[in-house]
Motif scaffolding. Structure first.
Motif, PDB file in Angstrom:
ATOM      1  N   ALA A  86       0.836  -1.204   0.000  1.00 17.89           N
ATOM      2  CA  ALA A  86       0.000   0.000   0.000  1.00 17.89           C
ATOM      3  C   ALA A  86       0.873   1.257   0.000  1.00 17.89           C
ATOM      4  O   ALA A  86       0.599   2.216  -0.739  1.00 17.89           O
ATOM      5  N   LEU A  87       1.917   1.257   0.824  1.00 16.24           N
ATOM      6  CA  LEU A  87       2.831   2.404   0.832  1.00 16.24           C
ATOM      7  C   LEU A  87       3.535   2.547  -0.514  1.00 16.24           C
ATOM      8  O   LEU A  87       3.725   3.651  -1.024  1.00 16.24           O
ATOM      9  N   PHE A  88       3.908   1.417  -1.079  1.00 18.48           N
ATOM     10  CA  PHE A  88       4.588   1.431  -2.379  1.00 18.48           C
ATOM     11  C   PHE A  88       3.664   1.981  -3.460  1.00 18.48           C
ATOM     12  O   PHE A  88       4.114   2.683  -4.375  1.00 18.48           O
ATOM     13  N   SER A  89       2.370   1.681  -3.360  1.00 15.38           N
ATOM     14  CA  SER A  89       1.407   2.190  -4.338  1.00 15.38           C
ATOM     15  C   SER A  89       1.275   3.704  -4.238  1.00 15.38           C
ATOM     16  O   SER A  89       1.163   4.395  -5.260  1.00 15.38           O
ATOM     17  N   GLY A  90       1.281   4.213  -3.005  1.00 15.29           N
ATOM     18  CA  GLY A  90       1.265   5.660  -2.825  1.00 15.29           C
ATOM     19  C   GLY A  90       2.503   6.314  -3.422  1.00 15.29           C
ATOM     20  O   GLY A  90       2.437   7.380  -4.043  1.00 15.29           O
ATOM     21  N   MET A  91       3.642   5.641  -3.252  1.00 17.94           N
ATOM     22  CA  MET A  91       4.878   6.130  -3.858  1.00 17.94           C
ATOM     23  C   MET A  91       4.780   6.117  -5.372  1.00 17.94           C
ATOM     24  O   MET A  91       5.241   7.049  -6.055  1.00 17.94           O
ATOM     25  N   ASP A  92       4.155   5.062  -5.948  1.00 17.72           N
ATOM     26  CA  ASP A  92       3.978   4.992  -7.398  1.00 17.72           C
ATOM     27  C   ASP A  92       3.217   6.210  -7.919  1.00 17.72           C
ATOM     28  O   ASP A  92       3.573   6.786  -8.957  1.00 17.72           O
ATOM     29  N   ALA A  93       2.159   6.591  -7.205  1.00 15.52           N
ATOM     30  CA  ALA A  93       1.355   7.736  -7.631  1.00 15.52           C
ATOM     31  C   ALA A  93       2.186   9.020  -7.610  1.00 15.52           C
ATOM     32  O   ALA A  93       2.134   9.821  -8.559  1.00 15.52           O
ATOM     33  N   LEU A  94       2.942   9.218  -6.552  1.00 16.38           N
ATOM     34  CA  LEU A  94       3.794  10.413  -6.473  1.00 16.38           C
ATOM     35  C   LEU A  94       4.862  10.388  -7.561  1.00 16.38           C
ATOM     36  O   LEU A  94       5.184  11.426  -8.160  1.00 16.38           O
ATOM     37  N   MET A  95       5.413   9.205  -7.824  1.00 17.90           N
ATOM     38  CA  MET A  95       6.453   9.091  -8.844  1.00 17.90           C
ATOM     39  C   MET A  95       5.880   9.321 -10.249  1.00 17.90           C
ATOM     40  O   MET A  95       6.581   9.839 -11.128  1.00 17.90           O
ATOM     41  N   LYS A  96       4.641   8.948 -10.476  1.00 22.86           N
ATOM     42  CA  LYS A  96       4.031   9.220 -11.773  1.00 22.86           C
ATOM     43  C   LYS A  96       3.886  10.725 -11.970  1.00 22.86           C
ATOM     44  O   LYS A  96       4.172  11.255 -13.054  1.00 22.86           O
ATOM     45  N   VAL A  97       3.462  11.412 -10.912  1.00 27.32           N
ATOM     46  CA  VAL A  97       3.350  12.872 -10.972  1.00 27.32           C
ATOM     47  C   VAL A  97       4.709  13.486 -11.281  1.00 27.32           C
ATOM     48  O   VAL A  97       4.845  14.344 -12.172  1.00 27.32           O
ATOM     49  N   LEU A  98       5.752  13.046 -10.554  1.00 28.55           N
ATOM     50  CA  LEU A  98       7.089  13.589 -10.756  1.00 28.55           C
ATOM     51  C   LEU A  98       7.650  13.241 -12.132  1.00 28.55           C
ATOM     52  O   LEU A  98       8.322  14.069 -12.760  1.00 28.55           O
ATOM     53  N   VAL A 106       9.954   8.769   1.651  1.00 24.42           N
ATOM     54  CA  VAL A 106       9.465   8.226   2.922  1.00 24.42           C
ATOM     55  C   VAL A 106       8.617   6.976   2.680  1.00 24.42           C
ATOM     56  O   VAL A 106       8.752   5.962   3.376  1.00 24.42           O
ATOM     57  N   LEU A 107       7.741   7.024   1.680  1.00 20.88           N
ATOM     58  CA  LEU A 107       6.897   5.874   1.370  1.00 20.88           C
ATOM     59  C   LEU A 107       7.726   4.691   0.873  1.00 20.88           C
ATOM     60  O   LEU A 107       7.473   3.535   1.243  1.00 20.88           O
ATOM     61  N   ALA A 108       8.727   4.972   0.037  1.00 21.28           N
ATOM     62  CA  ALA A 108       9.590   3.895  -0.458  1.00 21.28           C
ATOM     63  C   ALA A 108      10.375   3.262   0.682  1.00 21.28           C
ATOM     64  O   ALA A 108      10.519   2.038   0.759  1.00 21.28           O
ATOM     65  N   PHE A 109      10.890   4.099   1.594  1.00 23.54           N
ATOM     66  CA  PHE A 109      11.642   3.603   2.747  1.00 23.54           C
ATOM     67  C   PHE A 109      10.754   2.748   3.646  1.00 23.54           C
ATOM     68  O   PHE A 109      11.136   1.647   4.063  1.00 23.54           O
ATOM     69  N   GLY A 110       9.561   3.239   3.951  1.00 27.58           N
ATOM     70  CA  GLY A 110       8.644   2.483   4.796  1.00 27.58           C
ATOM     71  C   GLY A 110       8.246   1.162   4.170  1.00 27.58           C
ATOM     72  O   GLY A 110       8.156   0.134   4.845  1.00 27.58           O
ATOM     73  N   SER A 111       8.035   1.166   2.856  1.00 25.62           N
ATOM     74  CA  SER A 111       7.679  -0.059   2.158  1.00 25.62           C
ATOM     75  C   SER A 111       8.810  -1.082   2.210  1.00 25.62           C
ATOM     76  O   SER A 111       8.579  -2.271   2.459  1.00 25.62           O
ATOM     77  N   LEU A 112      10.036  -0.630   1.980  1.00 31.43           N
ATOM     78  CA  LEU A 112      11.188  -1.527   2.051  1.00 31.43           C
ATOM     79  C   LEU A 112      11.313  -2.167   3.432  1.00 31.43           C
ATOM     80  O   LEU A 112      11.589  -3.356   3.561  1.00 31.43           O
ATOM     81  N   MET A 113      11.096  -1.382   4.472  1.00 27.60           N
ATOM     82  CA  MET A 113      11.192  -1.884   5.848  1.00 27.60           C
ATOM     83  C   MET A 113      10.135  -2.961   6.102  1.00 27.60           C
ATOM     84  O   MET A 113      10.436  -4.038   6.635  1.00 27.60           O
ATOM     85  N   LEU A 114       8.896  -2.671   5.721  1.00 27.76           N
ATOM     86  CA  LEU A 114       7.802  -3.602   5.979  1.00 27.76           C
ATOM     87  C   LEU A 114       7.953  -4.892   5.172  1.00 27.76           C
ATOM     88  O   LEU A 114       7.751  -5.995   5.690  1.00 27.76           O
ATOM     89  N   LEU A 115       8.310  -4.767   3.899  1.00 29.51           N
ATOM     90  CA  LEU A 115       8.465  -5.953   3.058  1.00 29.51           C
ATOM     91  C   LEU A 115       9.643  -6.806   3.515  1.00 29.51           C
ATOM     92  O   LEU A 115       9.579  -8.037   3.483  1.00 29.51           O
ATOM     93  N   SER A 116      10.722  -6.152   3.966  1.00 30.72           N
ATOM     94  CA  SER A 116      11.862  -6.908   4.482  1.00 30.72           C
ATOM     95  C   SER A 116      11.467  -7.694   5.724  1.00 30.72           C
ATOM     96  O   SER A 116      11.839  -8.864   5.887  1.00 30.72           O
ATOM     97  N   TRP A 117      10.701  -7.084   6.605  1.00 32.86           N
ATOM     98  CA  TRP A 117      10.227  -7.759   7.820  1.00 32.86           C
ATOM     99  C   TRP A 117       9.363  -8.962   7.456  1.00 32.86           C
ATOM    100  O   TRP A 117       9.499 -10.052   8.013  1.00 32.86           O
ATOM    101  N   ALA A 118       8.449  -8.765   6.496  1.00 26.91           N
ATOM    102  CA  ALA A 118       7.523  -9.835   6.118  1.00 26.91           C
ATOM    103  C   ALA A 118       8.240 -10.990   5.432  1.00 26.91           C
ATOM    104  O   ALA A 118       7.986 -12.161   5.737  1.00 26.91           O
ATOM    105  N   TYR A 119       9.154 -10.681   4.508  1.00 25.54           N
ATOM    106  CA  TYR A 119       9.832 -11.737   3.763  1.00 25.54           C
ATOM    107  C   TYR A 119      10.825 -12.518   4.619  1.00 25.54           C
ATOM    108  O   TYR A 119      11.257 -13.601   4.223  1.00 25.54           O
ATOM    109  N   ALA A 120      11.165 -11.988   5.792  1.00 30.28           N
ATOM    110  CA  ALA A 120      12.010 -12.738   6.718  1.00 30.28           C
ATOM    111  C   ALA A 120      11.199 -13.752   7.507  1.00 30.28           C
ATOM    112  O   ALA A 120      11.762 -14.621   8.173  1.00 30.28           O
TER     113      ALA A 120
END
Length: 305
Positions: A24-36, A226-240
């Motif tokens: 979900a955080l990564f999707s929010g980042m996608d939207a911001l990145m599309k704008v940029l 911030v969204l990309a960082f938070g997503s990386l943290m959460l996905l790393s936790w889950a995949y472990a």
């Protein structure tokens, strides 16, 4: 009686839920990145976002006094960081040219491919439940794509779609690396090295391609970081804490976010085919998140006594 490690105590359902939040955080980042990407181009959007992410992750890495990883672990960090460069460039270049929902639907090919790569590279056994769930989700993707094929989006959209498909092929391997990396390092370390390696890679072309963003674009850059960082943290936790084959279908939840954000931010309409496909995807994700409980040893002993 010896207790199993904490990671074994964490249920697959919890890991799946955390991964879903990361998506979900990564999707929010996608939207911001599309704008940029539409405003300053894909390269500059990625350059400034990854630089901001590297600063954020580096600050936390130093604050937690994390140890420098051993050479084998560093090699995994380097591999994932390097393959993320073309993966991100292709995806966000394509995303700027096609509706968000369609872009995410095309990227779902990666989840299906990752199941087979997990079996080959990680030695995971592909269970019927996980495989069936992924196939159900992929069927939903095909339904969505069939509905969107009716729209005449032009040659730019076709090129964007092809770029996203190429990115999805790379992302399939990235999912496997995510699992391997998460087993070797903590979330802070993972986020730091992925962000830093990507930033360094994009900075190579900075003397030729870099342009300073306007002041009004800085909040979007920081927000995406911030969204990309938070997503990386959460996905790393889950995949472990869960096998890749059980978490791969969580990627499908990003379609729901893409449909909502695409409509609200870019006025991209969602077709009935898209809704029907999303239903199949959600069902597949629910099935994949469930895992049969192991048989109770006491009960099993009683049966065979």
């Amino acid at each position: 009686m010896l207790q199993p490690p904490d990671r074994q105590l964490t249920s697959t359902t919890v890991a799946f839920s955390v991964a879903a939040l990361g998506i979900a955080l990564f999707s929010g980042m996608d939207a911001l990145m599309k704008v940029l990407s539409l405003q300053i181009g894909t390269y500059n959007a990625l350059l400034w976002r990854t630089l901001a992410s590297a600063v954020l992750a580096g600050s936390l890495f130093l604050a937690t006094r994390s140890r420098w990883p051993a050479r084998p672990v560093l090699r995994v960090h380097l591999t994932r960081g390097l393959i993320s460069l073309p993966m991100a460039l292709l995806f966000f270049w394509g995303l700027a040219r096609v509706p968000m929902a369609q872009a995410i639907a095309l990227s779902f090919v990666a989840s299906l491919l990752s199941l087979y790569l997990a079996a080959v590279l990680l030695g995971e056994r592909i269970e019927r439940r996980a495989l069936g769930a992924s196939l159900l989700g992929f069927g939903g993707v095909l339904l969505i794509f069939a509905g969107q094929a009716e729209a005449n989006l032009g040659p730019e959209a076709l090129a964007g779609s092809l770029a996203i498909l190429c990115s999805a092929g790379i992302y399939a391997y990235n999912i496997i690396l995510m699992r391997r990396q998460a087993l070797l390092a903590g979330p802070v370390e993972v986020a730091f090295f992925v962000s830093t390696i990507m930033a360094a890679g994009f900075a190579v072309a900075a003397p030729v391609l870099a342009e300073l963003p306007a002041l009004k674009q800085v909040p979007a850059i920081i927000g995406a970081a911030v969204l990309a960082f938070g997503s990386l943290m959460l996905l790393s936790w889950a995949y472990a804490r869960a096998e890749a084959q059980h978490l791969a279908p969580v990627e499908y939840t990003s379609f729901i976010w893409a449909a909502i954000l695409g409509l609200l931010i870019f006025d991209e309409q969602v077709r009935p085919f898209t809704v029907a496909g999303a239903v199949l995807i959600v069902i597949g994700c629910i099935i994949a998140a469930r895992r049969r409980a192991p048989p109770d040893p006491d009960v099993d002993a009683g049966v065979h006594a």
